[in-house]
Scaffold this active site. Structure first.
Site, PDB file in Angstrom:
ATOM      1  N   ALA A  83      -5.296   0.418  -9.768  1.00 32.78           N
ATOM      2  CA  ALA A  83      -4.757   0.959  -8.512  1.00 32.78           C
ATOM      3  C   ALA A  83      -3.327   1.428  -8.713  1.00 32.78           C
ATOM      4  O   ALA A  83      -2.839   1.515  -9.845  1.00 32.78           O
ATOM      5  CB  ALA A  83      -4.836  -0.102  -7.427  1.00 32.78           C
ATOM      6  N   ASN A  84      -2.647   1.746  -7.638  1.00 31.26           N
ATOM      7  CA  ASN A  84      -1.241   2.140  -7.707  1.00 31.26           C
ATOM      8  C   ASN A  84      -0.499   1.530  -6.521  1.00 31.26           C
ATOM      9  O   ASN A  84      -1.098   0.886  -5.669  1.00 31.26           O
ATOM     10  CB  ASN A  84      -1.111   3.663  -7.746  1.00 31.26           C
ATOM     11  CG  ASN A  84      -1.736   4.303  -6.534  1.00 31.26           C
ATOM     12  OD1 ASN A  84      -1.227   4.169  -5.424  1.00 31.26           O
ATOM     13  ND2 ASN A  84      -2.860   4.980  -6.723  1.00 31.26           N
ATOM     14  N   HIS A  85       0.791   1.755  -6.477  1.00 34.38           N
ATOM     15  CA  HIS A  85       1.629   1.069  -5.483  1.00 34.38           C
ATOM     16  C   HIS A  85       1.692   1.763  -4.117  1.00 34.38           C
ATOM     17  O   HIS A  85       2.474   1.350  -3.278  1.00 34.38           O
ATOM     18  CB  HIS A  85       3.065   0.938  -6.012  1.00 34.38           C
ATOM     19  CG  HIS A  85       3.209  -0.075  -7.087  1.00 34.38           C
ATOM     20  ND1 HIS A  85       2.972  -1.407  -6.860  1.00 34.38           N
ATOM     21  CD2 HIS A  85       3.550   0.033  -8.391  1.00 34.38           C
ATOM     22  CE1 HIS A  85       3.173  -2.081  -7.982  1.00 34.38           C
ATOM     23  NE2 HIS A  85       3.527  -1.220  -8.932  1.00 34.38           N
TER      24      HIS A  85
END
Ligand code: CTP
Length: 414
Positions: free
Chosen positions: A213-215
């Site tokens: 995932a990412n932030h």
């Protein structure tokens, strides 16, 4: 001083209430209309005559006063800003939970005005995990938190927990109330537009329990959705794993929301919904790569001392949209770059625009506290030809309005 503001000052039961007297005084001297709501315990510290004399308005203490005027709702609705000073640990907990068992609670819930709180309590209470979590919830919801300062507390103890000084609190109230006023668009200049916005960050399954995932929190995409709604647009959001705050904001605004998880889900929903849209805003952080073959059952570590994950490219939705332009449809792309300077950011944005020629490209710097999850953002906006058309820094709402200003200008052929 511009116009007179309507400010509700909530006072909770803390010794720092004596400093709130000065806040009320400064606001009244500044020409503002101040309405004080004191909780029962606040009145044990500073009495009603002081509040009434200084605010020049009747004190409000109970939901059951002046019932005919529905004061418990109207004060919040009419306020340009609400401040709670001191905000005790108990009041903060009640705010976080949305409890409305007194006039202050109902007023806050009935209001969409900016809320400023000035916490004051002993250091142990301020650093207790319950208070820390409640403050995080409020921050997430956009509440402006002033202080607390560090210094001498009521007893001999010293540490963080002292309520901020009155002038700092007053400045925060005025800036919150006027920022809102400035952000209020003059016109519903996006009426008739059907805006599709992707927001959040995708998750790519490694196995049934893990993902890449990412932030991205989704705050910027949701800020655009809310601003577009205010400006009269018909808004749909494709929401990829939003943080609870922005997700709640979408629900509260009753915006049509289509939840998705992965880049493939997002691509499918854009394919389905973009044909009906007059503007597509690709604010989501979409994974560029996804595990080639996600495991069907949980990967066991066994005796392995490593795990190779093979990732393959996802479909670039933005690239596909701009490769197949539809007459009358505008497409906005985003570029989140770890540029070290604003000039490098502009350069990287131009390069991205050359690869994916969107009608508008919004580029911001990310990394080390910039961009993701924060309430503020700074961005440069480039036209399809790579011209720098706007540069904005401020809240994500300010950035949203700057983007929509450009879209409105493109739409109306300015
Ligand atoms: N995007 C997309 N589909 C993808 C990846 C990104 O639609 N599979 C969109 C994002 O929503 C955003 C823009 O493309 O609007 C961001 O592109 P980004 O992934 O940052 O850049 P790239 O063009 O892939 O370039 P690079 O990876 O070199 O930064």
């Amino acid at each position: 001083m511009s116009r007179q503001l309507n400010i509700v000052v909530g006072v909770a039961g803390g010794i720092a209430a004596y400093k709130t007297i000065q806040v009320v005084r400064e606001l009244v001297l500044g020409g503002h209309d101040v309405h004080v709501i004191a909780t029962d315990s606040a009145l044990k510290f500073v009495g009603a005559p002081t509040w009434e004399a200084l605010s020049r308005n009747p004190l409000n203490t109970s939901i059951f006063d002046d019932v005919a005027a529905v004061r418990h709702v109207s004060m919040g609705q009419e306020a340009d800003a609400i401040v709670i000073a001191p905000a005790t640990a108990n009041t903060i907990a009640k705010l976080a939970a949305g409890i409305a068992d007194d006039l202050l609670g109902t007023t806050v819930l009935a209001s969409r005005a900016p809320l400023v709180i000035a916490p004051a309590m002993h250091t142990e209470m301020w650093s207790h995990p319950a208070t820390v979590a409640n403050i995080a919830t409020l921050r997430e919801r956009g509440v402006i938190i002033v202080g607390p300062d560090s210094g001498r507390l009521t007893g001999d103890d010293i540490g963080p927990g002292r309520m901020s000084e009155p002038d700092a609190i007053t400045a925060a109230i005025i800036s919150a109330a006027t920022a809102r006023e400035h952000a209020e668009p003059a016109a519903r200049d996006l009426a008739g537009q059907r805006i599709l916005i992707t927001a959040g960050g995708t998750r790519e399954a490694i196995d049934p329990v893990r993902y890449v995932a990412n932030h991205s929190s989704g705050k910027q995409g949701v800020a655009i959705a809310l601003a577009a709604l205010r400006r009269g647009a018909d808004v749909t959001v494709i929401a990829a794993n939003l943080d609870p705050g922005p997700a709640a904001d979408l629900r509260a605004a009753e915006i049509t929301t289509v939840p998705v998880t992965s880049a493939a889900d997002l691509a499918r929903e854009v394919d389905r919904l973009a044909p009906d849209a007059s503007v597509v805003v690709m604010a989501a952080a979409v994974a560029d790569f996804t595990p080639a073959a996600p495991a069907e059952s949980k990967i066991k570590k066994g005796d392995d001392d490593g795990l190779d994950l093979h990732l393959v490219r996802t479909r670039d939705v933005l690239a596909d949209l701009v490769a197949h332009p539809v007459s009358g449809r505008l497409v906005v792309g985003f570029a989140a770059e770890t540029a070290s300077s604003r000039d490098e950011l502009v350069e990287l944005a131009r390069a991205k625009l050359a690869r994916k020629p969107a009608d508008l490209l919004v580029a911001n710097r990310v990394g080390s506290g910039l961009g993701f999850g924060t309430d503020d953002n700074a961005a440069v906006l480039l036209s399809s030809t790579g011209e720098l058309v706007a540069e904005v820094s401020g809240t994500k709402r300010d950035v949203a309005d700057a983007i929509l200003d450009q879209l409105a200008a493109l739409r109306h052929g300015e």
